[in-house]
Design a protein around this motif. Structure first.
Motif, PDB file in Angstrom:
ATOM      1  N   SER A  61      54.025  59.552 -37.607  1.00 31.63           N
ATOM      2  CA  SER A  61      54.535  59.435 -36.244  1.00 31.63           C
ATOM      3  C   SER A  61      55.659  60.430 -35.992  1.00 31.63           C
ATOM      4  CB  SER A  61      55.028  58.005 -35.999  1.00 31.63           C
ATOM      5  OG  SER A  61      55.597  57.877 -34.718  1.00 31.63           O
ATOM      6  N   ASP A  62      56.558  60.595 -36.963  1.00 22.93           N
ATOM      7  CA  ASP A  62      57.670  61.532 -36.794  1.00 22.93           C
ATOM      8  C   ASP A  62      57.186  62.983 -36.760  1.00 22.93           C
ATOM      9  OD1 ASP A  62      59.618  59.626 -36.582  1.00 22.93           O
ATOM     10  OD2 ASP A  62      60.247  59.718 -38.679  1.00 22.93           O
ATOM     11  N   ILE A  63      56.222  63.318 -37.621  1.00 18.36           N
ATOM     12  CA  ILE A  63      55.678  64.677 -37.609  1.00 18.36           C
ATOM     13  C   ILE A  63      54.986  64.960 -36.278  1.00 18.36           C
ATOM     14  CG2 ILE A  63      54.006  66.255 -38.660  1.00 18.36           C
ATOM     15  CD1 ILE A  63      54.485  64.784 -41.329  1.00 18.36           C
ATOM     16  N   THR A  64      54.192  63.994 -35.823  1.00 17.12           N
ATOM     17  CA  THR A  64      53.478  64.152 -34.556  1.00 17.12           C
ATOM     18  C   THR A  64      54.460  64.277 -33.395  1.00 17.12           C
ATOM     19  OG1 THR A  64      51.591  62.889 -35.399  1.00 17.12           O
ATOM     20  CG2 THR A  64      51.788  63.091 -33.007  1.00 17.12           C
ATOM     21  N   ALA A  65      55.541  63.493 -33.435  1.00  9.77           N
ATOM     22  CA  ALA A  65      56.563  63.587 -32.382  1.00  9.77           C
ATOM     23  C   ALA A  65      57.175  64.985 -32.367  1.00  9.77           C
ATOM     24  CB  ALA A  65      57.640  62.531 -32.598  1.00  9.77           C
ATOM     25  N   GLY A  66      57.363  65.574 -33.555  1.00  7.68           N
ATOM     26  CA  GLY A  66      57.890  66.927 -33.625  1.00  7.68           C
ATOM     27  C   GLY A  66      56.948  67.946 -33.005  1.00  7.68           C
ATOM     28  N   ILE A  67      55.664  67.793 -33.258  1.00  9.38           N
ATOM     29  CA  ILE A  67      54.668  68.700 -32.669  1.00  9.38           C
ATOM     30  C   ILE A  67      54.679  68.555 -31.143  1.00  9.38           C
ATOM     31  CG2 ILE A  67      52.203  69.234 -32.502  1.00  9.38           C
ATOM     32  CD1 ILE A  67      51.970  68.297 -35.446  1.00  9.38           C
ATOM     33  N   ARG A  68      54.749  67.326 -30.669  1.00 13.66           N
ATOM     34  CA  ARG A  68      54.768  67.105 -29.211  1.00 13.66           C
ATOM     35  C   ARG A  68      56.034  67.669 -28.585  1.00 13.66           C
ATOM     36  NH1 ARG A  68      52.103  61.230 -29.998  1.00 13.66           N
ATOM     37  NH2 ARG A  68      49.918  61.875 -29.779  1.00 13.66           N
ATOM     38  N   TYR A 115      66.431  65.835 -40.554  1.00 12.26           N
ATOM     39  CA  TYR A 115      65.490  66.893 -40.184  1.00 12.26           C
ATOM     40  C   TYR A 115      64.165  66.354 -39.650  1.00 12.26           C
ATOM     41  CZ  TYR A 115      68.978  68.943 -43.214  1.00 12.26           C
ATOM     42  OH  TYR A 115      70.178  69.286 -43.783  1.00 12.26           O
ATOM     43  N   LEU A 116      63.635  65.310 -40.299  1.00 14.04           N
ATOM     44  CA  LEU A 116      62.342  64.776 -39.863  1.00 14.04           C
ATOM     45  C   LEU A 116      62.400  64.267 -38.433  1.00 14.04           C
ATOM     46  CD1 LEU A 116      59.426  63.982 -40.531  1.00 14.04           C
ATOM     47  CD2 LEU A 116      60.312  61.846 -41.509  1.00 14.04           C
ATOM     48  N   GLY A 117      63.544  63.770 -38.013  1.00 14.27           N
ATOM     49  CA  GLY A 117      63.680  63.243 -36.659  1.00 14.27           C
ATOM     50  C   GLY A 117      64.087  64.276 -35.628  1.00 14.27           C
ATOM     51  N   GLU A 118      64.224  65.542 -36.056  1.00 13.20           N
ATOM     52  CA  GLU A 118      64.701  66.588 -35.144  1.00 13.20           C
ATOM     53  C   GLU A 118      63.836  67.842 -35.247  1.00 13.20           C
ATOM     54  OE1 GLU A 118      68.779  67.192 -36.223  1.00 13.20           O
ATOM     55  OE2 GLU A 118      69.412  65.217 -35.512  1.00 13.20           O
ATOM     56  N   SER A 145      62.541  72.749 -33.129  1.00 11.88           N
ATOM     57  CA  SER A 145      62.586  74.213 -33.143  1.00 11.88           C
ATOM     58  C   SER A 145      61.948  74.668 -34.447  1.00 11.88           C
ATOM     59  CB  SER A 145      64.036  74.724 -33.074  1.00 11.88           C
ATOM     60  OG  SER A 145      64.730  74.416 -34.277  1.00 11.88           O
ATOM     61  N   TRP A 146      61.574  75.945 -34.515  1.00  7.45           N
ATOM     62  CA  TRP A 146      60.968  76.432 -35.758  1.00  7.45           C
ATOM     63  C   TRP A 146      61.985  76.414 -36.893  1.00  7.45           C
ATOM     64  CZ3 TRP A 146      56.242  75.665 -35.597  1.00  7.45           C
ATOM     65  CH2 TRP A 146      55.451  75.993 -34.494  1.00  7.45           C
ATOM     66  N   GLN A 147      63.247  76.617 -36.563  1.00  6.02           N
ATOM     67  CA  GLN A 147      64.286  76.525 -37.590  1.00  6.02           C
ATOM     68  C   GLN A 147      64.373  75.102 -38.138  1.00  6.02           C
ATOM     69  OE1 GLN A 147      64.674  77.864 -34.569  1.00  6.02           O
ATOM     70  NE2 GLN A 147      65.033  80.047 -35.002  1.00  6.02           N
ATOM     71  N   ALA A 148      64.231  74.132 -37.231  1.00  3.91           N
ATOM     72  CA  ALA A 148      64.269  72.728 -37.658  1.00  3.91           C
ATOM     73  C   ALA A 148      63.087  72.402 -38.563  1.00  3.91           C
ATOM     74  CB  ALA A 148      64.261  71.814 -36.431  1.00  3.91           C
ATOM     75  N   TRP A 149      61.921  72.957 -38.236  1.00  2.80           N
ATOM     76  CA  TRP A 149      60.754  72.727 -39.098  1.00  2.80           C
ATOM     77  C   TRP A 149      60.993  73.306 -40.482  1.00  2.80           C
ATOM     78  CZ3 TRP A 149      56.106  70.132 -38.386  1.00  2.80           C
ATOM     79  CH2 TRP A 149      55.919  69.566 -37.122  1.00  2.80           C
ATOM     80  N   MET A 203      51.587  76.378 -45.316  1.00  2.00           N
ATOM     81  CA  MET A 203      50.365  76.651 -44.561  1.00  2.00           C
ATOM     82  C   MET A 203      50.275  75.775 -43.317  1.00  2.00           C
ATOM     83  SD  MET A 203      48.933  79.154 -46.065  1.00  2.00           S
ATOM     84  CE  MET A 203      47.312  79.156 -45.297  1.00  2.00           C
ATOM     85  N   GLY A 204      50.722  74.522 -43.434  1.00  2.00           N
ATOM     86  CA  GLY A 204      50.677  73.633 -42.272  1.00  2.00           C
ATOM     87  C   GLY A 204      51.578  74.117 -41.159  1.00  2.00           C
ATOM     88  N   ILE A 205      52.799  74.510 -41.499  1.00  2.00           N
ATOM     89  CA  ILE A 205      53.724  75.015 -40.482  1.00  2.00           C
ATOM     90  C   ILE A 205      53.253  76.365 -39.957  1.00  2.00           C
ATOM     91  CG2 ILE A 205      56.092  75.797 -40.073  1.00  2.00           C
ATOM     92  CD1 ILE A 205      56.978  73.683 -42.145  1.00  2.00           C
ATOM     93  N   ALA A 206      52.720  77.208 -40.840  1.00  2.00           N
ATOM     94  CA  ALA A 206      52.199  78.510 -40.413  1.00  2.00           C
ATOM     95  C   ALA A 206      51.056  78.334 -39.421  1.00  2.00           C
ATOM     96  CB  ALA A 206      51.735  79.312 -41.626  1.00  2.00           C
ATOM     97  N   GLN A 207      50.211  77.316 -39.634  1.00  2.00           N
ATOM     98  CA  GLN A 207      49.110  77.072 -38.709  1.00  2.00           C
ATOM     99  C   GLN A 207      49.637  76.682 -37.332  1.00  2.00           C
ATOM    100  OE1 GLN A 207      45.824  77.595 -39.064  1.00  2.00           O
ATOM    101  NE2 GLN A 207      45.621  77.003 -36.907  1.00  2.00           N
ATOM    102  N   LEU A 208      50.703  75.891 -37.296  1.00  2.00           N
ATOM    103  CA  LEU A 208      51.303  75.539 -36.010  1.00  2.00           C
ATOM    104  C   LEU A 208      51.865  76.782 -35.325  1.00  2.00           C
ATOM    105  CD1 LEU A 208      53.217  72.246 -36.933  1.00  2.00           C
ATOM    106  CD2 LEU A 208      51.044  72.455 -35.699  1.00  2.00           C
ATOM    107  N   ARG A 209      52.473  77.660 -36.100  1.00  2.00           N
ATOM    108  CA  ARG A 209      52.990  78.915 -35.534  1.00  2.00           C
ATOM    109  C   ARG A 209      51.847  79.790 -35.011  1.00  2.00           C
ATOM    110  NH1 ARG A 209      58.106  80.927 -36.416  1.00  2.00           N
ATOM    111  NH2 ARG A 209      59.552  79.701 -37.693  1.00  2.00           N
TER     112      ARG A 209
END
Length: 206
Positions: free
Chosen positions: A135-142, A78-81, A84-88, A189-195
Motif C-alpha cells: 500500500s505504501d509503495i503504491t501510494a508513492g507511485i500515485r 522514506y517509505l511514507g514519503e 520525488s525520485w530522490q525520495a525513492w 530495476m523496479g525504480i528504473a522501470q518507473l523512471r
C-alpha cells in the motif's frame, strides 16, 4: 489478551515482547525456551503467563507481530514519503541497509514458519505486513502520478505489487545465499522501470 491493560501493564508486556525478540534473534525460536525469555527479561513465571496466557505460542505470535512492524518502521520516514525520485532513492538505500544489517537470518520468516503449522494468526501477520508495504509503495507511485512524473495510465497497484514481489524475491535469495545482489537489482530495476515510464510519457518535441 482480551482484558484491557493499564499503561504500566502495556509497557511491561511490550518489554517482554522486545526482550523475547532479542533472545529469538540470537538463538532462533526453536532453541528459545520460556525460561530463556524469563531470564533475559527478569520476568516471573506467573507474570509471563499473566500477559501471555496462551504460553509460548501466544508470545511467539506477539514477537512475530513486533518483527513485522520493525520491517516497516526500519524503512521510515522514506517509505511514507515517496514523492520525488530522490525520495525513492533514499528509500532504496534504507531497504538495502536494513537487510544488510539483518543478514541472512530472518527472525520474522523463522517465527512464522514455526507458528504456521498450528497458528492461523501467524499467516495473518505476514499478510498484513505485505499489504501495508504494498500500500505504501503504491501510494508513492500515485503521488508521482499526481505530480506528472509517472503517466496516469500506469496501473499503480500492479506496479507496486511487482516491485514488492521483486524485493521479497531478493530477500529470499539473501536468506539462502547471504548475498544482497538480487535485492539491490530488484530495487534498482523496479525504480528504473518507473523512471522509464516517466520518460516515455514526455511528448516528442518538448
Amino acid at each position: 489478551m482480551t482484558s484491557r491493560l493499564t499503561a504500566k501493564g502495556a509497557a511491561t508486556r511490550q518489554r517482554i515482547i522486545e526482550g523475547a525478540a532479542t533472545v529469538i534473534r540470537e538463538r532462533g525460536p526453536g532453541e528459545t525456551t520460556l525460561d530463556d525469555i524469563r531470564g533475559h527479561t527478569a520476568t516471573s513465571k506467573s507474570q509471563l503467563f499473566h500477559y501471555f496466557p496462551g504460553g509460548r505460542e501466544e508470545l511467539l505470535l506477539a514477537v512475530a507481530s513486533h518483527e513485522a512492524a520493525r520491517v516497516l518502521s526500519d524503512q521510515q520516514p522514506y517509505l511514507g514519503e515517496l514523492n520525488s525520485w530522490q525520495a525513492w532513492e533514499r528509500w532504496r538505500e534504507a531497504v538495502v541497509d536494513r537487510y544488510r544489517e539483518q543478514g541472512p537470518r530472518c527472525p520474522l520468516g523463522v517465527l512464522t514458519s514455526e507458528l504456521s503449522r498450528t497458528t492461523p494468526g501467524a499467516q495473518a501477520v505476514t499478510r498484513e505486513l505485505l499489504a501495508a508495504w504494498e500500500s505504501d509503495i503504491t501510494a508513492g507511485i500515485r503521488s508521482m502520478q499526481e505530480q506528472g512524473e509517472i503517466p496516469a495510465s500506469l496501473d499503480a497497484g500492479r506496479a507496486g505489487a511487482a516491485l514488492l514481489a521483486g524485493i521479497q524475491g531478493g530477500v529470499s535469495i539473501l536468506m539462502a545465499t547471504g548475498s544482497l545482489t538480487h535485492l539491490e537489482a530488484a530495487l534498482d530495476m523496479g525504480i528504473a522501470q518507473l523512471r522509464t515510464e516517466a520518460s516515455s510519457s514526455v511528448p516528442c518535441g518538448t
